[in-house]
Design a protein around this motif. Structure first.
Motif, PDB file in Angstrom:
ATOM      1  N   PHE A   1      35.440  37.314  28.261  1.00 15.40           N
ATOM      2  CA  PHE A   1      35.018  36.959  26.911  1.00 15.40           C
ATOM      3  C   PHE A   1      35.363  38.070  25.924  1.00 15.40           C
ATOM      4  CE2 PHE A   1      31.676  38.640  29.583  1.00 15.40           C
ATOM      5  CZ  PHE A   1      31.211  39.728  28.879  1.00 15.40           C
ATOM      6  N   GLU A   2      35.551  37.689  24.666  1.00 13.75           N
ATOM      7  CA  GLU A   2      35.811  38.668  23.615  1.00 13.75           C
ATOM      8  C   GLU A   2      34.512  39.139  22.970  1.00 13.75           C
ATOM      9  OE1 GLU A   2      38.140  39.032  19.335  1.00 13.75           O
ATOM     10  OE2 GLU A   2      38.503  37.308  20.599  1.00 13.75           O
ATOM     11  N   PHE A   3      33.513  38.272  22.986  1.00 15.27           N
ATOM     12  CA  PHE A   3      32.234  38.585  22.367  1.00 15.27           C
ATOM     13  C   PHE A   3      31.150  38.544  23.437  1.00 15.27           C
ATOM     14  CE2 PHE A   3      34.913  36.659  19.136  1.00 15.27           C
ATOM     15  CZ  PHE A   3      34.857  37.614  18.149  1.00 15.27           C
ATOM     16  N   ASN A   4      30.183  39.450  23.336  1.00 16.64           N
ATOM     17  CA  ASN A   4      29.095  39.433  24.304  1.00 16.64           C
ATOM     18  C   ASN A   4      28.082  38.344  23.949  1.00 16.64           C
ATOM     19  OD1 ASN A   4      27.527  40.532  22.224  1.00 16.64           O
ATOM     20  ND2 ASN A   4      27.344  42.550  23.168  1.00 16.64           N
ATOM     21  N   ARG A   5      27.036  38.248  24.703  1.00 19.18           N
ATOM     22  CA  ARG A   5      26.081  37.163  24.476  1.00 19.18           C
ATOM     23  C   ARG A   5      25.328  37.297  23.155  1.00 19.18           C
ATOM     24  NH1 ARG A   5      21.392  38.358  28.915  1.00 19.18           N
ATOM     25  NH2 ARG A   5      20.291  39.911  27.692  1.00 19.18           N
ATOM     26  N   PHE A   6      25.447  38.457  22.511  1.00 19.29           N
ATOM     27  CA  PHE A   6      24.840  38.654  21.200  1.00 19.29           C
ATOM     28  C   PHE A   6      25.821  38.351  20.072  1.00 19.29           C
ATOM     29  CE2 PHE A   6      22.633  41.652  24.065  1.00 19.29           C
ATOM     30  CZ  PHE A   6      21.373  41.090  24.012  1.00 19.29           C
ATOM     31  N   GLY A   7      27.068  37.995  20.436  1.00 16.47           N
ATOM     32  CA  GLY A   7      28.072  37.623  19.454  1.00 16.47           C
ATOM     33  C   GLY A   7      28.862  38.780  18.878  1.00 16.47           C
ATOM     34  N   HIS A   8      28.844  39.950  19.555  1.00 14.42           N
ATOM     35  CA  HIS A   8      29.539  41.133  19.049  1.00 14.42           C
ATOM     36  C   HIS A   8      30.728  41.485  19.931  1.00 14.42           C
ATOM     37  CE1 HIS A   8      26.403  41.888  16.142  1.00 14.42           C
ATOM     38  NE2 HIS A   8      25.497  41.790  17.095  1.00 14.42           N
ATOM     39  N   SER A   9      31.761  42.016  19.305  1.00 17.23           N
ATOM     40  CA  SER A   9      32.944  42.463  20.046  1.00 17.23           C
ATOM     41  C   SER A   9      32.792  43.936  20.419  1.00 17.23           C
ATOM     42  CB  SER A   9      34.201  42.278  19.192  1.00 17.23           C
ATOM     43  OG  SER A   9      34.189  43.194  18.108  1.00 17.23           O
ATOM     44  N   LEU A  10      33.615  44.381  21.365  1.00 14.83           N
ATOM     45  CA  LEU A  10      33.613  45.788  21.761  1.00 14.83           C
ATOM     46  C   LEU A  10      34.033  46.668  20.587  1.00 14.83           C
ATOM     47  CD1 LEU A  10      33.250  47.921  23.982  1.00 14.83           C
ATOM     48  CD2 LEU A  10      35.612  47.491  24.671  1.00 14.83           C
ATOM     49  N   VAL A  11      34.925  46.164  19.739  1.00  9.54           N
ATOM     50  CA  VAL A  11      35.356  46.923  18.564  1.00  9.54           C
ATOM     51  C   VAL A  11      34.167  47.192  17.632  1.00  9.54           C
ATOM     52  CG1 VAL A  11      36.806  46.830  16.479  1.00  9.54           C
ATOM     53  CG2 VAL A  11      37.737  46.130  18.692  1.00  9.54           C
ATOM     54  N   GLU A  12      33.247  46.240  17.526  1.00  9.37           N
ATOM     55  CA  GLU A  12      32.060  46.456  16.690  1.00  9.37           C
ATOM     56  C   GLU A  12      31.196  47.589  17.240  1.00  9.37           C
ATOM     57  OE1 GLU A  12      30.169  42.699  14.900  1.00  9.37           O
ATOM     58  OE2 GLU A  12      31.333  41.956  16.610  1.00  9.37           O
TER      59      GLU A  12
ATOM     60  N   ARG B   1      32.321  50.126  19.034  1.00 10.12           N
ATOM     61  CA  ARG B   1      33.076  51.348  18.777  1.00 10.12           C
ATOM     62  C   ARG B   1      32.922  51.771  17.321  1.00 10.12           C
ATOM     63  NH1 ARG B   1      37.592  52.623  16.269  1.00 10.12           N
ATOM     64  NH2 ARG B   1      38.815  54.380  16.969  1.00 10.12           N
ATOM     65  N   THR B   2      33.085  50.840  16.398  1.00  8.00           N
ATOM     66  CA  THR B   2      32.974  51.134  14.974  1.00  8.00           C
ATOM     67  C   THR B   2      31.577  51.652  14.632  1.00  8.00           C
ATOM     68  OG1 THR B   2      34.633  49.453  14.481  1.00  8.00           O
ATOM     69  CG2 THR B   2      33.213  50.150  12.660  1.00  8.00           C
ATOM     70  N   ALA B   3      30.558  51.027  15.201  1.00  7.10           N
ATOM     71  CA  ALA B   3      29.174  51.469  14.976  1.00  7.10           C
ATOM     72  C   ALA B   3      28.974  52.878  15.513  1.00  7.10           C
ATOM     73  CB  ALA B   3      28.201  50.504  15.644  1.00  7.10           C
ATOM     74  N   ALA B   4      29.515  53.156  16.699  1.00  5.20           N
ATOM     75  CA  ALA B   4      29.362  54.490  17.299  1.00  5.20           C
ATOM     76  C   ALA B   4      30.012  55.559  16.427  1.00  5.20           C
ATOM     77  CB  ALA B   4      29.967  54.506  18.703  1.00  5.20           C
ATOM     78  N   LEU B   5      31.193  55.282  15.926  1.00  9.41           N
ATOM     79  CA  LEU B   5      31.873  56.254  15.071  1.00  9.41           C
ATOM     80  C   LEU B   5      31.072  56.512  13.793  1.00  9.41           C
ATOM     81  CD1 LEU B   5      35.572  55.100  15.518  1.00  9.41           C
ATOM     82  CD2 LEU B   5      34.467  57.105  16.528  1.00  9.41           C
ATOM     83  N   SER B   6      30.500  55.469  13.231  1.00 10.70           N
ATOM     84  CA  SER B   6      29.685  55.609  12.019  1.00 10.70           C
ATOM     85  C   SER B   6      28.442  56.466  12.299  1.00 10.70           C
ATOM     86  CB  SER B   6      29.269  54.229  11.506  1.00 10.70           C
ATOM     87  OG  SER B   6      28.393  54.336  10.426  1.00 10.70           O
ATOM     88  N   ILE B   7      27.768  56.204  13.393  1.00  8.62           N
ATOM     89  CA  ILE B   7      26.563  56.948  13.755  1.00  8.62           C
ATOM     90  C   ILE B   7      26.910  58.429  13.992  1.00  8.62           C
ATOM     91  CG2 ILE B   7      24.849  57.254  15.612  1.00  8.62           C
ATOM     92  CD1 ILE B   7      24.868  54.119  15.774  1.00  8.62           C
ATOM     93  N   CYS B   8      27.983  58.683  14.694  1.00  6.77           N
ATOM     94  CA  CYS B   8      28.366  60.072  14.997  1.00  6.77           C
ATOM     95  C   CYS B   8      28.798  60.817  13.728  1.00  6.77           C
ATOM     96  CB  CYS B   8      29.458  60.108  16.045  1.00  6.77           C
ATOM     97  SG  CYS B   8      28.870  59.616  17.684  1.00  6.77           S
ATOM     98  N   LYS B   9      29.486  60.138  12.826  1.00 13.11           N
ATOM     99  CA  LYS B   9      29.887  60.785  11.567  1.00 13.11           C
ATOM    100  C   LYS B   9      28.651  61.143  10.743  1.00 13.11           C
ATOM    101  CE  LYS B   9      34.469  58.828  11.056  1.00 13.11           C
ATOM    102  NZ  LYS B   9      35.328  57.883  10.336  1.00 13.11           N
ATOM    103  N   LYS B  10      27.667  60.250  10.697  1.00  7.04           N
ATOM    104  CA  LYS B  10      26.445  60.531   9.957  1.00  7.04           C
ATOM    105  C   LYS B  10      25.672  61.679  10.604  1.00  7.04           C
ATOM    106  CE  LYS B  10      25.900  55.973   7.990  1.00  7.04           C
ATOM    107  NZ  LYS B  10      25.192  54.698   8.053  1.00  7.04           N
ATOM    108  N   ALA B  11      25.729  61.784  11.918  1.00  4.44           N
ATOM    109  CA  ALA B  11      25.033  62.866  12.626  1.00  4.44           C
ATOM    110  C   ALA B  11      25.650  64.212  12.309  1.00  4.44           C
ATOM    111  CB  ALA B  11      25.049  62.608  14.127  1.00  4.44           C
ATOM    112  N   ASP B  12      26.930  64.226  11.937  1.00  8.08           N
ATOM    113  CA  ASP B  12      27.607  65.477  11.599  1.00  8.08           C
ATOM    114  C   ASP B  12      27.243  65.972  10.207  1.00  8.08           C
ATOM    115  OD1 ASP B  12      28.901  65.904  13.955  1.00  8.08           O
ATOM    116  OD2 ASP B  12      30.751  64.909  13.356  1.00  8.08           O
ATOM    117  N   ASN B  13      26.680  65.116   9.392  1.00  9.86           N
ATOM    118  CA  ASN B  13      26.324  65.507   8.011  1.00  9.86           C
ATOM    119  C   ASN B  13      24.984  66.171   7.937  1.00  9.86           C
ATOM    120  OD1 ASN B  13      28.744  64.490   7.101  1.00  9.86           O
ATOM    121  ND2 ASN B  13      27.888  62.473   6.760  1.00  9.86           N
TER     122      ASN B  13
END
Length: 157
Positions: free
Chosen positions: A132-143, A145-157
């Motif tokens: 499957f491309e989307f998990n049972r919550f309707g999200h892709s792996l890219v989402e 990854r994108t969320a993780a990058l956003s969280i880590c960038k905010k943690a650096d500030n």
């Protein structure tokens, strides 16, 4: 994974002359997944990391997205929650906690790797057509990854 050589072995021996400690657990997520039988989440196991660690590598998210039986919902990538039952909350909690409890360590996050479930599914007795491309919550792996990058960038500030 379940192999003989772990990611820690590869990093320590092939990339850096480091002594490594592996607290990873095959099939586990960063977040606390729902369902009995799931491996304990890294956001709960982080206490096993040696207190004198110089570098802490957090490599996760793939199982949060697509652990076939126990995925973790994405959560709010733009929020401030630290609900460890979601991927975003668990990552935010983990990064914040590691930086506080291991102030001398460099905390590095490696985003979820590409998955090849077409190859992996037959090894666990599943039909590759079930990939499957989307998990049972309707999200892709890219989402994730994108969320993780956003969280880590905010943690650096």
């Amino acid at each position: 994974g379940e192999g003989i050589t772990t990611y820690v072995d590869c990093l320590g021996k092939e990339t850096f002359p480091l002594e490594g400690q592996n607290v990873g657990l095959s099939g586990s997520a960063l977040g606390i997944p729902s369902g009995k039988g799931a491996n304990p989440a890294l956001s709960a196991r982080y206490v096993q990391i040696d207190k004198d660690s110089d570098i802490i590598l957090v490599f996760g998210g793939s199982n949060d997205w697509g652990q076939t039986e126990f995925p973790c919902d994405l959560g709010d990538p733009d929020g401030t929650d630290t609900d460890r039952h979601t991927f975003c909350g668990a990552l935010r909690f983990l990064i914040t906690t590691l930086r506080r409890e291991y102030p001398k360590a460099l905390v590095v996050y490696a985003s979820p790797m590409h998955r090849n479930d077409y190859v992996w599914y037959p090894t666990i007795g599943k039909d590759p057509s079930e990939v499957f491309e989307f998990n049972r919550f309707g999200h892709s792996l890219v989402e994730y990854r994108t969320a993780a990058l956003s969280i880590c960038k905010k943690a650096d500030n």
